[in-house]
Enzyme design. Structure first.
Site, mmCIF file in Angstrom:
data_model
loop_
_atom_site.group_PDB
_atom_site.id
_atom_site.type_symbol
_atom_site.label_atom_id
_atom_site.label_comp_id
_atom_site.label_asym_id
_atom_site.label_seq_id
_atom_site.Cartn_x
_atom_site.Cartn_y
_atom_site.Cartn_z
ATOM 1 N N LYS A 49 53.239 32.483 66.359
ATOM 2 C CA LYS A 49 53.006 30.625 66.422
ATOM 3 C C LYS A 49 54.163 29.782 65.867
ATOM 4 O O LYS A 49 54.765 28.859 66.213
ATOM 5 C CB LYS A 49 51.501 30.956 65.850
ATOM 6 C CG LYS A 49 50.425 31.510 67.236
ATOM 7 C CD LYS A 49 49.056 31.595 66.388
ATOM 8 C CE LYS A 49 48.594 32.398 67.174
ATOM 9 N NZ LYS A 49 46.773 32.403 66.405
ATOM 10 N N GLN A 93 43.224 31.652 61.902
ATOM 11 C CA GLN A 93 43.138 32.981 62.844
ATOM 12 C C GLN A 93 41.994 33.801 62.497
ATOM 13 O O GLN A 93 41.441 33.595 61.380
ATOM 14 C CB GLN A 93 44.374 34.211 61.809
ATOM 15 C CG GLN A 93 44.599 34.751 62.577
ATOM 16 C CD GLN A 93 44.925 34.729 64.407
ATOM 17 O OE1 GLN A 93 45.618 33.429 64.543
ATOM 18 N NE2 GLN A 93 44.923 36.088 65.164
ATOM 19 N N ASP A 116 41.912 25.803 69.434
ATOM 20 C CA ASP A 116 41.614 26.842 69.575
ATOM 21 C C ASP A 116 40.443 25.618 70.238
ATOM 22 O O ASP A 116 40.231 27.773 71.274
ATOM 23 C CB ASP A 116 41.278 27.509 68.042
ATOM 24 C CG ASP A 116 42.239 28.717 68.215
ATOM 25 O OD1 ASP A 116 42.767 29.164 68.842
ATOM 26 O OD2 ASP A 116 42.424 29.071 66.917
HETATM 27 N N1 GUN Z 1 42.548 35.658 66.825
HETATM 28 C C1 GUN Z 1 42.917 36.686 68.154
HETATM 29 N N2 GUN Z 1 43.104 35.668 68.448
HETATM 30 C C2 GUN Z 1 42.457 34.625 69.097
HETATM 31 C C3 GUN Z 1 43.052 32.927 68.472
HETATM 32 O O1 GUN Z 1 43.256 32.638 70.096
HETATM 33 N N3 GUN Z 1 43.063 31.874 67.600
HETATM 34 C C4 GUN Z 1 42.476 32.548 66.467
HETATM 35 N N4 GUN Z 1 42.397 31.433 65.736
HETATM 36 N N5 GUN Z 1 42.063 33.547 66.003
HETATM 37 C C5 GUN Z 1 42.890 34.541 66.877
#
Ligand code: GUN
Length: 300
Positions: A49, A93, A116
């Protein structure tokens, strides 16, 4: 012969579309990623990311508090980011370490910075079809279907999995595209029969190769959201077969990535299918960047 839905190609198209929008903004869009503790898979996701942000010329901040952080201290971090003018998007996350109240943390993110789409306000906006950030993985799937011009209106879509991150928002987005949607889960009485009704089958259960040809209608579209790391050699060999390229890779690395669908069955039976890796996975980050640019444009 089934056609591959190429997630890397679509990711590159999405990112290329963002570049001129980023240049037009007066200030770089800023994304803050909060990674609590040391879950190895989360570290891999967060690194890519941050890398994608920097490649796009965006501002990126990574905060890495220890797993021992108290919920209150994590809430303070989120509140600081909410009022930080350089930050347009905040991502905490998941999963958070046991002992942290995940719901309180997600609720604390300002809805307009919730890239998100996990905040209850944004979940509500999705469910009533109002604009707002959408969860990245399901919106990536929609982009993939749209760019390959796969029709959805009047089609039967079956989503296997009901998580808040993928299954539920995926079902909502398909419904908004006028598909007839069934959501299946671990208590579904006859999963095979339900899945076999799907013109578009989405696998989002988190179990390697669980969906086999017995779940697949010939000619249907197979969207595999699963990313499962299989470390058991026997299990991997049962899926890929001894002597396959995947087993040579397994013998070098000690593990192999497998989706929720049996890859050979999906490739044989479907009209279109997403490989793992390289199908849905690359789109999640692209949609995160897209949500962050949207948020920056709205704020400006
Ligand atoms: N963990 C797995 N996929 C995601 C996601 O799309 N966003 C976040 N914040 N955590 C994750």
């Amino acid at each position: 012969m089934a056609q591959i839905l190429d997630g890397k190609r679509v990711r590159d198209e999405i990112l290329a579309g963002l570049a001129p929008r980023i240049q037009t903004l007066k200030r770089k869009p800023g994304l803050a990623v909060v990674l609590v503790g040391d879950n190895p898979a989360s570290h891999v996701y967060v690194s890519s990311k941050v890398k994608t942000c920097l490649e796009l010329g965006m501002h990126s901040e990574k905060l890495t508090p220890p797993a021992s952080i108290a919920t209150g201290a994590l809430l303070d971090i989120v509140h600081d980011l909410n009022s930080n003018a350089d930050i347009d998007g905040i991502l905490v996350q998941m999963p958070l370490p046991a002992g942290i109240d995940s719901q309180r943390v997600l609720d604390a993110i300002a809805p307009e910075k919730d890239v998100d789409g996990f905040h209850p306000v944004n979940v509500g906006n999705l469910s009533i079809g109002r604009p707002g950030p959408r969860p990245c993985t399901p919106s990536g799937v929609m982009e993939l279907l749209r760019r390959y011009q796969i029709p959805l209106a009047g089609k039967h879509a079956v989503v296997a999995g009901r998580s808040d991150i993928v299954g539920k928002p995926m079902a909502m987005l398909l419904l908004q595209a006028n598909a007839t949607v069934t959501i299946c889960h671990s208590k579904t009485a006859d999963l095979e029969a339900e899945c076999r009704r799907a013109d578009i089958l989405v696998g989002a259960i988190g179990r390697p190769a669980m969906l086999t040809r017995a779940h697949m209608k010939p000619g249907a579209v197979m969207i595999d959201v699963g990313i499962n790391e299989v470390r058991d050699r026997e299990q991997a060999a049962a899926i890929f077969g001894e002597g396959s390229d995947k087993m040579s890779a397994f013998d070098k690395r000690g593990s192999v990535l497998v989706g929720d669908m049996h890859p050979y069955h999906a490739a044989e039976v479907s009209s279109f299918w997403t490989p793992v890796p390289g199908g849905v996975g690359p789109l999640t980050i692209a949609m995160l960047m897209s949500n962050t640019v949207d948020a920056a444009e709205r704020r400006q």
